[in-house]
Design an enzyme around this catalytic site. Sequence first.
Site, PDB file in Angstrom:
ATOM      1  CG  ASN A   9      -1.781   1.171   1.378  1.00 27.21           C
ATOM      2  OD1 ASN A   9      -1.856   1.982   0.455  1.00 27.21           O
ATOM      3  ND2 ASN A   9      -2.458   1.303   2.511  1.00 27.21           N
ATOM      4  CD1 TRP A  10       3.930   1.123  -2.601  1.00 29.34           C
ATOM      5  CD2 TRP A  10       3.804   2.028  -4.643  1.00 29.34           C
ATOM      6  NE1 TRP A  10       4.735   0.384  -3.439  1.00 29.34           N
ATOM      7  CE2 TRP A  10       4.672   0.920  -4.697  1.00 29.34           C
ATOM      8  CE3 TRP A  10       3.576   2.751  -5.813  1.00 29.34           C
ATOM      9  CZ2 TRP A  10       5.317   0.528  -5.874  1.00 29.34           C
ATOM     10  CZ3 TRP A  10       4.200   2.361  -6.977  1.00 29.34           C
ATOM     11  CH2 TRP A  10       5.065   1.263  -7.010  1.00 29.34           C
ATOM     12  CE  LYS A  11      -0.394   3.331   4.650  1.00 28.30           C
ATOM     13  NZ  LYS A  11      -0.386   3.488   6.088  1.00 28.30           N
ATOM     14  CG  HIS A  93      -6.153   2.030   4.992  1.00 29.08           C
ATOM     15  ND1 HIS A  93      -5.751   2.985   5.898  1.00 29.08           N
ATOM     16  CD2 HIS A  93      -5.125   1.154   4.866  1.00 29.08           C
ATOM     17  CE1 HIS A  93      -4.514   2.700   6.296  1.00 29.08           C
ATOM     18  NE2 HIS A  93      -4.108   1.598   5.689  1.00 29.08           N
ATOM     19  CD  GLU A  95      -3.241   5.652   6.527  1.00 28.84           C
ATOM     20  OE1 GLU A  95      -3.231   5.661   5.287  1.00 28.84           O
ATOM     21  OE2 GLU A  95      -2.297   5.190   7.214  1.00 28.84           O
ATOM     22  CD  GLU A 165      -3.783  -2.411   7.302  1.00 30.01           C
ATOM     23  OE1 GLU A 165      -2.648  -2.637   6.878  1.00 30.01           O
ATOM     24  OE2 GLU A 165      -4.419  -1.381   7.032  1.00 30.01           O
ATOM     25  N   GLY A 171       1.971   2.257  11.058  1.00 22.50           N
ATOM     26  CA  GLY A 171       2.999   3.290  10.990  1.00 22.50           C
ATOM     27  C   GLY A 171       3.620   3.651  12.332  1.00 22.50           C
ATOM     28  CB  SER A 209       4.495  -1.552  12.408  1.00 25.28           C
ATOM     29  OG  SER A 209       4.023  -0.251  12.660  1.00 25.28           O
ATOM     30  N   GLY A 230       2.641  -1.075   4.416  1.00 22.71           N
ATOM     31  CA  GLY A 230       2.692   0.341   4.061  1.00 22.71           C
ATOM     32  C   GLY A 230       4.125   0.807   3.935  1.00 22.71           C
ATOM     33  N   GLY A 231       4.641   1.406   4.999  1.00 19.97           N
ATOM     34  CA  GLY A 231       5.977   2.011   4.997  1.00 19.97           C
ATOM     35  C   GLY A 231       7.066   1.158   4.354  1.00 19.97           C
TER      36      GLY A 231
HETATM   37  P1  PGA Z   1       2.403   0.401   7.782  1.00 16.66           P
HETATM   38  O1  PGA Z   1       0.979   0.621   7.058  1.00 16.66           O
HETATM   39  O2  PGA Z   1       2.973  -0.871   7.245  1.00 16.66           O
HETATM   40  O3  PGA Z   1       3.204   1.602   7.412  1.00 16.66           O
HETATM   41  O4  PGA Z   1       2.112   0.306   9.248  1.00 16.66           O
HETATM   42  C1  PGA Z   1       0.120  -0.451   6.808  1.00 16.66           C
HETATM   43  C2  PGA Z   1      -1.167   0.051   6.208  1.00 16.66           C
HETATM   44  O5  PGA Z   1      -1.621   1.128   6.604  1.00 16.66           O
HETATM   45  O6  PGA Z   1      -1.759  -0.592   5.332  1.00 16.66           O
END
Ligand code: PGA
Length: 251
Positions: A9-11, A93, A95, A165, A171, A209, A230-231
Site C-alpha cells: 500500500n503505497w498510500k 482502510h 486512514e 490492521e 505506521g 508496521s 505500508g511504509g
Molecule cells: P504500515 O501501514 O505498514 O506503514 O504500518 C500499513 C497500512 O496502513 O496498510
Amino acid sequence: MRKKMVVANWKMNFNVPESLVHFDKIALLAEDYDGVDVVVCPTFLALFGLWVRSKGRVKLGAQDCNSKDAGALTGEVSAAMLENVAEYVIVGHSERRKFFHETDAEVNRKVIASLKHGLKPIICIGETLNDKQEQRTDQVIRSQLDGALLAVQPDVVINTTIAYEPVWAIGSGQTPTATDLAKVIEIIHSQFDFMYGGDFQPSVLYGGSVDDNNVENFLAVEGVDGFLVGGASLNSKKFDTIIRKVKESGV
Ligand code: PGA
C-alpha cells in the site's frame, strides 16, 4: 494451504515517474516470487501505466474507490472506472475511516460496487488503541465485518480478502503479540462461520508496521495468509525481503 499474498500500500507516495521506476524494480525481482501473490497499490494516476507494463507478474490494486458508478462527484474514482486497470481494491482502510469519515455502511457500498465490477476488495478492519484498552476488540472486529459484508452473497464473498490492521499498529512500529493476533484471526473466522454458515473462510492478511525484520513473528501465527505493507513497501529491498521470507515460510 492457501496461497500467500503480500500487498504493497503505497498510500500517497511516489509521483507517476517514481511509481514506474519503483514498480519496475519489484517486477524485476518478481521473477522468483512463485507461489506468492504480490499486489501493488499505487496512486490512481499510475494505475493505468503500471497495468500496461505489469504483464501479470505483479498484480495491481487501487487504494480506494467510490461506490457510485458515475456522477457529479468531483475528484472521485469509481469502482466502475477501475475495471480493467486493477484487480484488487483496498476498502475501509483506517486512514479513510479516520480522515474521510468512512462508515461501515460506506465500506459496504464500496465492497458491493467493487464486486459488481469484478474487482477483489481487500477489506480493512481493526480496533483503535482505545477499543483495545477497553477490551472491545472482539466486538469491533465482528461489527466491522458484519457491516462491510451486509447483503454480500456467498457466490461473490469468495472474492474478498480481509486485512486485519490494528489502528494503533499502523505506521507506529508497534505490533500485536502473536497470541493477540491469533485471537483476532480466530474471531474473524468465527464471524465468517456465523455469517456464511461455514461455507467460506477468507484469506486473512495482517497489516501494521510489518517490515523485513519482524515479518517472521507474524508468519509463525496460525491463520496469517499474508501481509498488507505500508511504509516498508516503499523500499524495494525491504519489500523484496518480506516477500522472500513469506515464500520461504513454506507455501
Ligand atoms: P504500515 O501501514 O505498514 O506503514 O504500518 C500499513 C497500512 O496502513 O496498510
